[in-house]
Design a protein around this motif. Structure first.
Motif, mmCIF file in Angstrom:
data_model
loop_
_atom_site.group_PDB
_atom_site.id
_atom_site.type_symbol
_atom_site.label_atom_id
_atom_site.label_comp_id
_atom_site.label_asym_id
_atom_site.label_seq_id
_atom_site.Cartn_x
_atom_site.Cartn_y
_atom_site.Cartn_z
ATOM 1 N N ARG A 2 0.826 -1.194 0.000
ATOM 2 C CA ARG A 2 0.000 0.000 0.000
ATOM 3 C C ARG A 2 0.864 1.249 0.000
ATOM 4 N N SER A 3 0.287 2.332 -0.475
ATOM 5 C CA SER A 3 1.003 3.597 -0.562
ATOM 6 C C SER A 3 0.934 4.325 0.762
ATOM 7 N N PRO A 4 2.037 4.927 1.204
ATOM 8 C CA PRO A 4 2.018 5.651 2.469
ATOM 9 C C PRO A 4 1.342 7.007 2.352
ATOM 10 N N ILE A 5 1.007 7.533 3.499
ATOM 11 C CA ILE A 5 0.349 8.833 3.554
ATOM 12 C C ILE A 5 1.349 9.974 3.400
ATOM 13 N N THR A 6 2.600 9.730 3.743
ATOM 14 C CA THR A 6 3.622 10.773 3.701
ATOM 15 C C THR A 6 4.399 10.753 2.387
ATOM 16 N N HIS A 170 5.467 20.498 -18.090
ATOM 17 C CA HIS A 170 6.330 19.426 -17.603
ATOM 18 C C HIS A 170 5.873 18.065 -18.128
ATOM 19 N N HIS A 171 4.572 17.860 -18.144
ATOM 20 C CA HIS A 171 4.055 16.555 -18.540
ATOM 21 C C HIS A 171 4.157 16.310 -20.043
ATOM 22 N N PHE A 172 3.716 17.290 -20.842
ATOM 23 C CA PHE A 172 3.628 17.062 -22.286
ATOM 24 C C PHE A 172 4.862 17.488 -23.071
ATOM 25 N N LEU A 173 5.553 18.529 -22.641
ATOM 26 C CA LEU A 173 6.729 18.986 -23.384
ATOM 27 C C LEU A 173 8.030 18.406 -22.821
ATOM 28 N N LEU A 174 8.212 18.519 -21.515
ATOM 29 C CA LEU A 174 9.448 18.026 -20.910
ATOM 30 C C LEU A 174 9.391 16.532 -20.611
ATOM 31 N N ARG A 175 8.174 16.017 -20.513
ATOM 32 C CA ARG A 175 7.942 14.588 -20.255
ATOM 33 C C ARG A 175 8.679 14.089 -19.003
ATOM 34 N N ASP A 176 8.585 14.892 -17.938
ATOM 35 C CA ASP A 176 9.193 14.469 -16.674
ATOM 36 C C ASP A 176 8.096 14.092 -15.675
ATOM 37 N N THR A 177 8.459 13.871 -14.432
ATOM 38 C CA THR A 177 7.517 13.347 -13.432
ATOM 39 C C THR A 177 6.888 14.416 -12.535
ATOM 40 N N VAL A 178 7.063 15.690 -12.860
ATOM 41 C CA VAL A 178 6.549 16.754 -11.989
ATOM 42 C C VAL A 178 5.042 16.624 -11.773
ATOM 43 N N LEU A 179 4.279 16.385 -12.809
ATOM 44 C CA LEU A 179 2.822 16.246 -12.673
ATOM 45 C C LEU A 179 2.433 14.879 -12.116
ATOM 46 N N THR A 180 3.017 13.819 -12.618
ATOM 47 C CA THR A 180 2.586 12.476 -12.201
ATOM 48 C C THR A 180 2.858 12.200 -10.728
ATOM 49 N N ARG A 181 3.850 12.838 -10.153
ATOM 50 C CA ARG A 181 4.123 12.595 -8.729
ATOM 51 C C ARG A 181 3.053 13.212 -7.834
ATOM 52 N N MET A 182 2.201 14.116 -8.399
ATOM 53 C CA MET A 182 1.077 14.670 -7.644
ATOM 54 C C MET A 182 -0.214 13.921 -7.981
ATOM 55 N N ILE A 183 -0.116 12.902 -8.835
ATOM 56 C CA ILE A 183 -1.268 12.075 -9.180
ATOM 57 C C ILE A 183 -1.115 10.665 -8.611
ATOM 58 N N THR A 184 0.045 10.096 -8.807
ATOM 59 C CA THR A 184 0.325 8.739 -8.346
ATOM 60 C C THR A 184 1.103 8.826 -7.034
ATOM 61 N N PRO A 185 0.569 8.292 -5.963
ATOM 62 C CA PRO A 185 1.241 8.432 -4.662
ATOM 63 C C PRO A 185 2.521 7.605 -4.540
ATOM 64 N N SER A 186 3.290 7.975 -3.546
ATOM 65 C CA SER A 186 4.502 7.209 -3.252
ATOM 66 C C SER A 186 4.111 5.805 -2.811
ATOM 67 N N SER A 187 5.030 4.896 -2.942
ATOM 68 C CA SER A 187 4.761 3.532 -2.490
ATOM 69 C C SER A 187 5.646 3.237 -1.276
#
Length: 190
Positions: A2-6, A170-187
């Motif tokens: 499960r993904s942590p809260i922090t 960041h997501h569409f031009l640079l294709r890095d994780t800046v946006l996805t890290r605020m969508i997919t939580p840490s594990s």
């Protein structure tokens, strides 16, 4: 697992993700609601929308204070290596500005209802009477806080638009994780 809260070194946890999106939705919704309620002809509907706007304003203030407290206790993930030096320096300033506007805007609304000579009680979601701030009631003060609230709203929504544009860049031009890290939580593994 499960993904942590922090947060972890590379991603945000559930707490920050939920607060981020909830605050964002309420902030944008408040702008739209404020825009509509000031232009509606029916006084009864306008009054009900104003009460709803005040309720969500207090909810927003509470959530942003919670988010700031959580952020102070949980370090943000590091930016990916693709982020340049100038952007690394600008990002904390942009986030500080977003936090500042998200606190200042509901506080200016609270000040506005506190100085109003109409003396209409504020009851967030009809649950309790919110006390006014200790400010003097006057037409001049009401005009000042009304203008302050208006300017803060438009400046705040402009900042949010820039924030969204930067995330999409960041997501569409640079294709890095800046946006996805605020969508997919840490594990738990990170």
């Amino acid at each position: 697992m499960r993904s942590p809260i922090t947060n972890t070194a590379t991603r945000y946890g559930w707490a920050m993700i939920i607060l981020h999106w909830l605050i964002g939705i309420i902030f944008i919704g408040q702008f739209a609601l404020g825009f509509v309620m000031m232009r509606i002809e029916s006084q009864r509907t306008a009054f009900e929308l104003i009460q709803l706007h005040k309720s969500f304003g207090f909810l927003l203030l509470g959530l942003i204070i919670l988010r700031i407290a959580w952020r102070l206790g949980n370090r943000a993930p590091a930016l990916p290596p693709s982020v340049g030096t100038l952007e690394r320096k600008a990002a904390p300033l942009a986030h500080f500005a977003l936090y500042a506007f998200q606190v200042a805007l509901p506080l200016s609304g609270w000040a506005l209802v506190s100085v109003s000579t109409l003396e209409i009680p504020t009851m967030p979601f009809n649950l309790f009477v919110m006390p006014n701030l200790p400010l003097s009631e006057s037409d001049a003060a009401e005009s000042f806080w009304s203008a302050a609230h208006w300017y803060l709203a438009y400046a705040g929504i402009a900042l949010v638009a820039l924030h969204i544009a930067a995330a999409l860049r960041h997501h569409f031009l640079l294709r890095d994780t800046v946006l996805t890290r605020m969508i997919t939580p840490s594990s738990a593994r990170e």
